[in-house]
Motif scaffolding. Sequence first.
Motif, PDB file in Angstrom:
ATOM      1  N   CYS A  52      -0.812  -4.602  -5.364  1.00  0.00           N
ATOM      2  CA  CYS A  52      -0.614  -3.171  -5.150  1.00  0.00           C
ATOM      3  C   CYS A  52      -1.969  -2.493  -5.013  1.00  0.00           C
ATOM      4  CB  CYS A  52       0.163  -2.549  -6.312  1.00  0.00           C
ATOM      5  SG  CYS A  52       1.855  -3.165  -6.476  1.00  0.00           S
ATOM      6  N   ALA A  53      -2.130  -1.721  -3.941  1.00  0.00           N
ATOM      7  CA  ALA A  53      -3.410  -1.045  -3.712  1.00  0.00           C
ATOM      8  C   ALA A  53      -3.193   0.129  -2.771  1.00  0.00           C
ATOM      9  CB  ALA A  53      -4.422  -2.008  -3.103  1.00  0.00           C
ATOM     10  N   THR A  54      -4.035   1.124  -2.863  1.00  0.00           N
ATOM     11  CA  THR A  54      -3.989   2.207  -1.884  1.00  0.00           C
ATOM     12  C   THR A  54      -4.566   1.686  -0.577  1.00  0.00           C
ATOM     13  OG1 THR A  54      -6.166   3.044  -2.525  1.00  0.00           O
ATOM     14  CG2 THR A  54      -4.246   3.972  -3.672  1.00  0.00           C
ATOM     15  N   ALA A  55      -4.252   2.372   0.517  1.00  0.00           N
ATOM     16  CA  ALA A  55      -4.730   1.933   1.827  1.00  0.00           C
ATOM     17  C   ALA A  55      -6.244   1.879   1.883  1.00  0.00           C
ATOM     18  CB  ALA A  55      -4.185   2.866   2.910  1.00  0.00           C
ATOM     19  N   GLU A  56      -6.897   2.807   1.184  1.00  0.00           N
ATOM     20  CA  GLU A  56      -8.362   2.894   1.235  1.00  0.00           C
ATOM     21  C   GLU A  56      -9.046   1.625   0.733  1.00  0.00           C
ATOM     22  OE1 GLU A  56      -6.792   7.078   0.959  1.00  0.00           O
ATOM     23  OE2 GLU A  56      -6.365   5.141   0.031  1.00  0.00           O
ATOM     24  N   VAL A  57      -8.453   0.966  -0.247  1.00  0.00           N
ATOM     25  CA  VAL A  57      -9.123  -0.181  -0.876  1.00  0.00           C
ATOM     26  C   VAL A  57      -8.357  -1.485  -0.656  1.00  0.00           C
ATOM     27  CG1 VAL A  57     -10.179   1.292  -2.625  1.00  0.00           C
ATOM     28  CG2 VAL A  57      -7.971   0.190  -3.111  1.00  0.00           C
ATOM     29  N   ALA A  58      -7.371  -1.479   0.218  1.00  0.00           N
ATOM     30  CA  ALA A  58      -6.493  -2.645   0.383  1.00  0.00           C
ATOM     31  C   ALA A  58      -7.254  -3.900   0.785  1.00  0.00           C
ATOM     32  CB  ALA A  58      -5.408  -2.332   1.415  1.00  0.00           C
ATOM     33  N   VAL A  59      -8.103  -3.807   1.807  1.00  0.00           N
ATOM     34  CA  VAL A  59      -8.826  -4.983   2.283  1.00  0.00           C
ATOM     35  C   VAL A  59      -9.791  -5.488   1.215  1.00  0.00           C
ATOM     36  CG1 VAL A  59     -10.484  -5.834   3.982  1.00  0.00           C
ATOM     37  CG2 VAL A  59      -8.581  -4.386   4.723  1.00  0.00           C
ATOM     38  N   ASP A  60     -10.492  -4.571   0.546  1.00  0.00           N
ATOM     39  CA  ASP A  60     -11.416  -4.976  -0.521  1.00  0.00           C
ATOM     40  C   ASP A  60     -10.667  -5.642  -1.666  1.00  0.00           C
ATOM     41  OD1 ASP A  60     -13.629  -4.048   0.836  1.00  0.00           O
ATOM     42  OD2 ASP A  60     -13.618  -2.082  -0.153  1.00  0.00           O
ATOM     43  N   THR A  61      -9.466  -5.139  -1.973  1.00  0.00           N
ATOM     44  CA  THR A  61      -8.648  -5.715  -3.041  1.00  0.00           C
ATOM     45  C   THR A  61      -8.290  -7.159  -2.715  1.00  0.00           C
ATOM     46  OG1 THR A  61      -7.715  -3.561  -3.644  1.00  0.00           O
ATOM     47  CG2 THR A  61      -6.479  -5.520  -4.314  1.00  0.00           C
ATOM     48  N   VAL A  62      -7.926  -7.408  -1.465  1.00  0.00           N
ATOM     49  CA  VAL A  62      -7.580  -8.768  -1.042  1.00  0.00           C
ATOM     50  C   VAL A  62      -8.792  -9.683  -1.112  1.00  0.00           C
ATOM     51  CG1 VAL A  62      -6.864 -10.194   0.912  1.00  0.00           C
ATOM     52  CG2 VAL A  62      -5.665  -8.072   0.413  1.00  0.00           C
ATOM     53  N   ARG A  63      -9.904  -9.222  -0.607  1.00  0.00           N
ATOM     54  CA  ARG A  63     -11.112 -10.048  -0.608  1.00  0.00           C
ATOM     55  C   ARG A  63     -11.545 -10.410  -2.018  1.00  0.00           C
ATOM     56  NH1 ARG A  63     -14.107  -6.590   4.189  1.00  0.00           N
ATOM     57  NH2 ARG A  63     -13.115  -7.672   5.944  1.00  0.00           N
ATOM     58  N   GLU A  64     -11.438  -9.443  -2.921  1.00  0.00           N
ATOM     59  CA  GLU A  64     -11.782  -9.713  -4.322  1.00  0.00           C
ATOM     60  C   GLU A  64     -10.828 -10.748  -4.910  1.00  0.00           C
ATOM     61  OE1 GLU A  64     -12.062  -7.354  -8.616  1.00  0.00           O
ATOM     62  OE2 GLU A  64     -11.898  -6.229  -6.745  1.00  0.00           O
ATOM     63  N   TYR A  65      -9.551 -10.618  -4.591  1.00  0.00           N
ATOM     64  CA  TYR A  65      -8.554 -11.574  -5.092  1.00  0.00           C
ATOM     65  C   TYR A  65      -8.852 -12.978  -4.561  1.00  0.00           C
ATOM     66  CZ  TYR A  65      -4.102 -13.838  -6.056  1.00  0.00           C
ATOM     67  OH  TYR A  65      -3.136 -14.707  -6.498  1.00  0.00           O
ATOM     68  N   CYS A  84       0.827  -1.217   0.000  1.00  0.00           N
ATOM     69  CA  CYS A  84       0.000   0.000   0.000  1.00  0.00           C
ATOM     70  C   CYS A  84       0.860   1.266   0.000  1.00  0.00           C
ATOM     71  CB  CYS A  84      -0.917   0.012   1.224  1.00  0.00           C
ATOM     72  SG  CYS A  84      -1.982  -1.418   1.360  1.00  0.00           S
ATOM     73  N   ASP A  85       2.139   1.102  -0.327  1.00  0.00           N
ATOM     74  CA  ASP A  85       3.059   2.244  -0.311  1.00  0.00           C
ATOM     75  C   ASP A  85       2.927   3.028  -1.619  1.00  0.00           C
ATOM     76  OD1 ASP A  85       5.025   3.968   0.539  1.00  0.00           O
ATOM     77  OD2 ASP A  85       6.682   2.663  -0.077  1.00  0.00           O
ATOM     78  N   TYR A  86       1.762   3.641  -1.786  1.00  0.00           N
ATOM     79  CA  TYR A  86       1.466   4.413  -3.003  1.00  0.00           C
ATOM     80  C   TYR A  86       2.224   5.742  -2.965  1.00  0.00           C
ATOM     81  CZ  TYR A  86      -1.246   7.124  -6.376  1.00  0.00           C
ATOM     82  OH  TYR A  86      -1.626   7.918  -7.435  1.00  0.00           O
ATOM     83  N   PRO A  87       2.814   6.224  -4.099  1.00  0.00           N
ATOM     84  CA  PRO A  87       2.763   5.610  -5.439  1.00  0.00           C
ATOM     85  C   PRO A  87       3.984   4.764  -5.775  1.00  0.00           C
ATOM     86  CG  PRO A  87       3.550   7.844  -5.638  1.00  0.00           C
ATOM     87  CD  PRO A  87       3.330   7.606  -4.152  1.00  0.00           C
ATOM     88  N   GLN A  88       5.009   4.716  -4.879  1.00  0.00           N
ATOM     89  CA  GLN A  88       6.227   4.000  -5.253  1.00  0.00           C
ATOM     90  C   GLN A  88       6.114   2.481  -5.136  1.00  0.00           C
ATOM     91  OE1 GLN A  88       5.964   6.336  -2.890  1.00  0.00           O
ATOM     92  NE2 GLN A  88       7.086   5.814  -1.038  1.00  0.00           N
ATOM     93  N   PHE A  89       5.170   1.989  -4.299  1.00  0.00           N
ATOM     94  CA  PHE A  89       4.989   0.552  -4.131  1.00  0.00           C
ATOM     95  C   PHE A  89       6.341  -0.146  -3.961  1.00  0.00           C
ATOM     96  CE2 PHE A  89       0.988   1.544  -6.594  1.00  0.00           C
ATOM     97  CZ  PHE A  89       0.133   1.373  -5.514  1.00  0.00           C
ATOM     98  N   SER A  90       6.945   0.092  -2.804  1.00  0.00           N
ATOM     99  CA  SER A  90       8.337  -0.302  -2.577  1.00  0.00           C
ATOM    100  C   SER A  90       8.549  -1.816  -2.569  1.00  0.00           C
ATOM    101  CB  SER A  90       8.834   0.298  -1.260  1.00  0.00           C
ATOM    102  OG  SER A  90       7.976  -0.045  -0.192  1.00  0.00           O
ATOM    103  N   ILE A  91       7.589  -2.585  -2.072  1.00  0.00           N
ATOM    104  CA  ILE A  91       7.781  -4.036  -2.061  1.00  0.00           C
ATOM    105  C   ILE A  91       7.665  -4.604  -3.474  1.00  0.00           C
ATOM    106  CG2 ILE A  91       6.826  -6.241  -1.257  1.00  0.00           C
ATOM    107  CD1 ILE A  91       6.149  -4.928   1.355  1.00  0.00           C
ATOM    108  N   ASN A  92       6.735  -4.081  -4.249  1.00  0.00           N
ATOM    109  CA  ASN A  92       6.618  -4.513  -5.645  1.00  0.00           C
ATOM    110  C   ASN A  92       7.883  -4.149  -6.421  1.00  0.00           C
ATOM    111  OD1 ASN A  92       4.861  -5.643  -7.799  1.00  0.00           O
ATOM    112  ND2 ASN A  92       5.097  -3.600  -8.674  1.00  0.00           N
ATOM    113  N   ALA A  93       8.446  -2.979  -6.122  1.00  0.00           N
ATOM    114  CA  ALA A  93       9.705  -2.575  -6.764  1.00  0.00           C
ATOM    115  C   ALA A  93      10.846  -3.504  -6.335  1.00  0.00           C
ATOM    116  CB  ALA A  93      10.035  -1.127  -6.404  1.00  0.00           C
TER     117      ALA A  93
END
Length: 260
Positions: free
Chosen positions: A87-100, A43-52
């Motif tokens: 990768c997701a912003t903090a606002e939608v992180a939990v919803d992103t996981v549930r959808e996945y 959720c480290d928007y916009p650099q997404f450090s773990i994805n990097a």
Amino acid sequence: MKKKPVFIAFSTQKGGVGKTTFTVLTASYLHYACGYNLIVVDCDYPQFSINAMRQRDAQGVDCNPALQELAATQFSELQKPTYTILCATAEVAVDTVREYLDTHDSDTDFVFFDLPGTINNDGVLTTLSGMDYIFTPISADRISLESTLSFSAIIKEAITDNTDTANKGIYLFWNMVDGREKTPLYAMYEKVIAELGLPVLKTAVPNTTRYKKEVMEEGTTLFRSTIFPASRTLLRGSRLKELVEEILSIVKPEAYGRKE
């Protein structure tokens, strides 16, 4: 019916104390060394450090024959790929996981969330309220510690002690400890922490540069990686294994329906 994975965040309001590092190290150790299945939400928007970091790890493997051989051996033994990074912003992180989880046939034991270091963002508090457990690294720097304790006290009152959330606790642990043993200074700090009703893990992580060691161009001695667990050479003396074991003793993943 799919089992419910354990939602965990290494979270703090103060930057530079290791929340992203511990997210990666713990996730990789559990996935590659312990056999658990997990997802990391960056959720480290916009650099997404773990994805990097994953991209750097992959590039390191591409140019290192020794790491290519290590990766092939690891895949052959584990029979599973690297863990998924969303990768997701903090606002939608939990919803992103549930959808996945709803759209993928995955046997997920843990979901780790790497959140921005601020509670001024409403999305961070919302996401933290959806965590089963929160682990917060602390260091014996007065300014850093005061900031982190203020953050932790707010989280405890607003989330952990709130019966409307599923959060089971926020736990602090010492990071970047100088010397082999904690000094009386730590006892003084822990007295203050106890007065706030905040538990501290027994495991204290030493101050060592290995926690910044990523994929090397030559050889296979690495520590922080999204593709491999910490090498056994660098694992010794790092207290990472002890930290992960203590975390497992608290979160008890089998209680969430872990399948053997």
